[in-house]
Design a protein around this motif. Structure first.
Motif, PDB file in Angstrom:
ATOM      1  N   ASN A  34       0.915  -1.048  -0.026  1.00 29.30           N
ATOM      2  CA  ASN A  34      -0.067   0.049  -0.075  1.00 29.30           C
ATOM      3  C   ASN A  34       0.953   1.265   0.101  1.00 29.30           C
ATOM      4  O   ASN A  34       1.237   1.651   1.077  1.00 29.30           O
ATOM      5  CB  ASN A  34      -0.828  -0.024   1.116  1.00 29.30           C
ATOM      6  CG  ASN A  34      -1.993   1.193   1.148  1.00 29.30           C
ATOM      7  OD1 ASN A  34      -1.697   2.252   0.701  1.00 29.30           O
ATOM      8  ND2 ASN A  34      -3.165   0.682   1.713  1.00 29.30           N
ATOM      9  N   PRO A  35       1.425   1.558  -1.231  1.00 33.29           N
ATOM     10  CA  PRO A  35       2.193   2.928  -1.256  1.00 33.29           C
ATOM     11  C   PRO A  35       1.764   4.096  -0.538  1.00 33.29           C
ATOM     12  O   PRO A  35       2.399   4.896  -0.104  1.00 33.29           O
ATOM     13  CB  PRO A  35       2.479   2.933  -2.721  1.00 33.29           C
ATOM     14  CG  PRO A  35       1.551   1.931  -3.412  1.00 33.29           C
ATOM     15  CD  PRO A  35       0.793   1.208  -2.456  1.00 33.29           C
ATOM     16  N   GLN A  36       0.250   4.219  -0.623  1.00 30.59           N
ATOM     17  CA  GLN A  36      -0.472   5.421  -0.076  1.00 30.59           C
ATOM     18  C   GLN A  36       0.100   5.365   1.458  1.00 30.59           C
ATOM     19  O   GLN A  36       0.479   6.590   1.985  1.00 30.59           O
ATOM     20  CB  GLN A  36      -1.662   5.464  -0.212  1.00 30.59           C
ATOM     21  CG  GLN A  36      -2.070   5.817  -1.678  1.00 30.59           C
ATOM     22  CD  GLN A  36      -2.362   4.379  -2.467  1.00 30.59           C
ATOM     23  OE1 GLN A  36      -2.090   3.381  -2.092  1.00 30.59           O
ATOM     24  NE2 GLN A  36      -2.328   4.561  -3.758  1.00 30.59           N
ATOM     25  N   LYS A  37      -0.131   4.257   2.088  1.00 35.19           N
ATOM     26  CA  LYS A  37       0.063   4.252   3.680  1.00 35.19           C
ATOM     27  C   LYS A  37       1.604   4.450   3.962  1.00 35.19           C
ATOM     28  O   LYS A  37       2.176   5.154   4.852  1.00 35.19           O
ATOM     29  CB  LYS A  37      -0.256   2.840   4.058  1.00 35.19           C
ATOM     30  CG  LYS A  37      -1.782   2.996   4.438  1.00 35.19           C
ATOM     31  CD  LYS A  37      -2.216   1.529   5.220  1.00 35.19           C
ATOM     32  CE  LYS A  37      -3.311   1.230   5.471  1.00 35.19           C
ATOM     33  NZ  LYS A  37      -3.794   0.334   6.204  1.00 35.19           N
ATOM     34  N   LEU A  89       2.343   8.446   3.550  1.00 34.57           N
ATOM     35  CA  LEU A  89       1.562   8.971   4.660  1.00 34.57           C
ATOM     36  C   LEU A  89       2.366   8.776   5.770  1.00 34.57           C
ATOM     37  O   LEU A  89       2.507   9.655   6.628  1.00 34.57           O
ATOM     38  CB  LEU A  89       0.254   8.608   4.702  1.00 34.57           C
ATOM     39  CG  LEU A  89      -0.678   9.357   5.687  1.00 34.57           C
ATOM     40  CD1 LEU A  89      -0.546  10.773   5.517  1.00 34.57           C
ATOM     41  CD2 LEU A  89      -2.160   8.734   5.815  1.00 34.57           C
ATOM     42  N   SER A  90       2.949   7.678   6.048  1.00 35.43           N
ATOM     43  CA  SER A  90       3.575   7.134   7.451  1.00 35.43           C
ATOM     44  C   SER A  90       4.901   7.982   7.385  1.00 35.43           C
ATOM     45  O   SER A  90       5.037   8.587   8.276  1.00 35.43           O
ATOM     46  CB  SER A  90       3.895   5.819   7.195  1.00 35.43           C
ATOM     47  OG  SER A  90       2.737   5.081   7.525  1.00 35.43           O
ATOM     48  N   VAL A 133       7.908  12.472   9.571  1.00 36.79           N
ATOM     49  CA  VAL A 133       8.895  13.523   9.161  1.00 36.79           C
ATOM     50  C   VAL A 133       8.247  14.778   9.327  1.00 36.79           C
ATOM     51  O   VAL A 133       8.927  15.671  10.222  1.00 36.79           O
ATOM     52  CB  VAL A 133       9.579  13.413   7.933  1.00 36.79           C
ATOM     53  CG1 VAL A 133      10.432  14.715   7.456  1.00 36.79           C
ATOM     54  CG2 VAL A 133      10.258  12.256   7.686  1.00 36.79           C
ATOM     55  N   GLY A 134       7.108  15.007   9.085  1.00 34.22           N
ATOM     56  CA  GLY A 134       6.390  16.227   9.316  1.00 34.22           C
ATOM     57  C   GLY A 134       6.308  16.727  10.713  1.00 34.22           C
ATOM     58  O   GLY A 134       6.477  17.646  11.251  1.00 34.22           O
ATOM     59  N   PHE A 159       6.511   2.164  11.004  1.00 34.53           N
ATOM     60  CA  PHE A 159       5.259   2.398  11.529  1.00 34.53           C
ATOM     61  C   PHE A 159       4.188   1.787  10.164  1.00 34.53           C
ATOM     62  O   PHE A 159       3.431   1.023  10.475  1.00 34.53           O
ATOM     63  CB  PHE A 159       4.774   4.052  11.438  1.00 34.53           C
ATOM     64  CG  PHE A 159       3.467   3.987  11.962  1.00 34.53           C
ATOM     65  CD1 PHE A 159       2.995   3.444  13.108  1.00 34.53           C
ATOM     66  CD2 PHE A 159       2.533   4.254  11.158  1.00 34.53           C
ATOM     67  CE1 PHE A 159       1.602   3.825  13.511  1.00 34.53           C
ATOM     68  CE2 PHE A 159       1.125   4.665  11.079  1.00 34.53           C
ATOM     69  CZ  PHE A 159       0.676   4.363  12.596  1.00 34.53           C
ATOM     70  N   TYR A 160       4.790   1.974   8.852  1.00 35.17           N
ATOM     71  CA  TYR A 160       3.924   1.440   7.907  1.00 35.17           C
ATOM     72  C   TYR A 160       3.998   0.016   7.956  1.00 35.17           C
ATOM     73  O   TYR A 160       2.977  -0.538   7.512  1.00 35.17           O
ATOM     74  CB  TYR A 160       4.897   1.976   6.472  1.00 35.17           C
ATOM     75  CG  TYR A 160       4.559   1.000   5.292  1.00 35.17           C
ATOM     76  CD1 TYR A 160       3.253   1.057   4.808  1.00 35.17           C
ATOM     77  CD2 TYR A 160       5.315   0.205   4.845  1.00 35.17           C
ATOM     78  CE1 TYR A 160       2.972   0.522   3.522  1.00 35.17           C
ATOM     79  CE2 TYR A 160       5.036  -0.652   3.837  1.00 35.17           C
ATOM     80  CZ  TYR A 160       3.680  -0.448   3.162  1.00 35.17           C
ATOM     81  OH  TYR A 160       3.539  -1.325   2.227  1.00 35.17           O
TER      82      TYR A 160
END
Length: 157
Positions: A5-8, A11-12, A17-18, A65-66
């Motif tokens: 799931n590249p989106q996860k 986002l992770s 980082v953010g 986390f991912y």
């Protein structure tokens, strides 16, 4: 590591980082002023090392986390994510306590709690993914060093 799931994954990494970089807001202004005036131990690293180090650690945390988040929902996964979030909140709060509030002693107490929760996160992640746990070991090692540094700065000041 298979990316299911590249989106996860994205986002992770962006989230860790953010959100981790937000701590820099409480840090950056204090480096040339308050922090520069503190007595520091001989092993205090140069200031320029902290940004790249933390960025690398936050990326590793995001990947770790991912690897847990992508797993099927279970009680173990939920518990692991909760502990991860607690250690991450402690990570964020340390910058505020140390740099904004100038509470070096309380920051030391807080970083020890953070270290414990990082270790608990590694233990919980290990039950679900050896790689996810291993990716957090550099973070634990850096926070171990940061704990010694924080304690030394507290003692010297």
């Amino acid at each position: 590591m298979k990316i299911t799931n590249p989106q996860k994954l994205i986002l992770s990494i962006i989230a860790t980082v953010g959100l981790g970089s937000l701590g820099g807001i409480f840090t950056i202004a204090e480096i040339p002023t308050w922090y520069a005036g503190l007595n520091k131990p001989s092993f205090n690293p140069p200031n320029w090392i902290f940004g790249p180090m933390w960025t690398t650690l936050y990326v590793l945390m995001g990947i770790s986390f991912y690897l847990i988040w992508k797993l099927p929902i279970s009680a173990a996964r939920t518990q692991a994510i909760r502990i991860f979030i607690i250690q991450f909140i402690l990570n964020f709060c340390w910058s505020i306590i140390f740099f904004s509030m100038h509470q070096i002693g309380w920051a030391f107490v807080e970083i020890i709690a953070m270290w414990v929760f990082i270790l608990l996160t590694i233990i919980q992640f290990r039950k679900l993914s050896t790689l996810a746990a291993a990716l957090l070991i550099p973070y634990l090692l850096w926070v171990s060093f940061a704990s010694i540094l924080n304690g030394s700065i507290w003692q010297l000041n």
